[in-house]
Design a protein around this motif. Structure first.
Motif, PDB file in Angstrom:
ATOM      1  N   ALA A  35      42.844  79.491 -27.464  1.00 58.01           N
ATOM      2  CA  ALA A  35      43.719  79.209 -26.324  1.00 58.01           C
ATOM      3  C   ALA A  35      45.186  79.462 -26.674  1.00 58.01           C
ATOM      4  N   ASP A  36      45.595  79.127 -27.886  1.00 57.72           N
ATOM      5  CA  ASP A  36      46.992  79.348 -28.296  1.00 57.72           C
ATOM      6  C   ASP A  36      47.346  80.832 -28.287  1.00 57.72           C
ATOM      7  N   ARG A  39      47.792  81.879 -24.672  1.00 58.57           N
ATOM      8  CA  ARG A  39      49.062  81.375 -24.119  1.00 58.57           C
ATOM      9  C   ARG A  39      50.250  82.176 -24.648  1.00 58.57           C
ATOM     10  N   MET A  43      48.722  84.485 -20.928  1.00 60.05           N
ATOM     11  CA  MET A  43      47.496  84.343 -20.143  1.00 60.05           C
ATOM     12  C   MET A  43      47.075  82.887 -20.076  1.00 60.05           C
ATOM     13  N   ASP A  44      46.499  82.509 -18.956  1.00 63.12           N
ATOM     14  CA  ASP A  44      45.973  81.166 -18.799  1.00 63.12           C
ATOM     15  C   ASP A  44      44.549  81.137 -19.366  1.00 63.12           C
ATOM     16  N   PRO A  45      44.281  80.313 -20.380  1.00 61.17           N
ATOM     17  CA  PRO A  45      42.944  80.282 -20.979  1.00 61.17           C
ATOM     18  C   PRO A  45      41.836  79.938 -19.980  1.00 61.17           C
ATOM     19  N   ALA A  46      42.120  79.093 -19.006  1.00 60.68           N
ATOM     20  CA  ALA A  46      41.099  78.727 -18.020  1.00 60.68           C
ATOM     21  C   ALA A  46      40.718  79.935 -17.163  1.00 60.68           C
ATOM     22  N   VAL A  47      41.698  80.733 -16.800  1.00 58.59           N
ATOM     23  CA  VAL A  47      41.424  81.930 -16.007  1.00 58.59           C
ATOM     24  C   VAL A  47      40.692  82.964 -16.858  1.00 58.59           C
TER      25      VAL A  47
END
Length: 54
Positions: A35-36, A39, A43-47
């Protein structure tokens, strides 16, 4: 431009490049990127997790 600003910019450049390499290697290996790293690339990790395979 002060030396501190130059070094900060260079550090940001290396961080972004390192995140791009780490994320691309993870995707190539069939793993989810950290995720880092996503980011750092804006980019959004959830998307990103919603992206499916073709």
């Amino acid at each position: 431009m002060s030396k501190r600003k130059i070094f900060s910019t260079l550090g940001d450049l290396f961080t972004t490049f390192g995140s791009a390499v780490a994320a691309s290697r993870a995707v190539e290996a069939g793993r989810k990127p950290r995720a880092d790293d996503l980011r750092n690339l804006g980019m959004d990790p959830a998307v990103f997790n919603r992206i499916g395979r073709f």
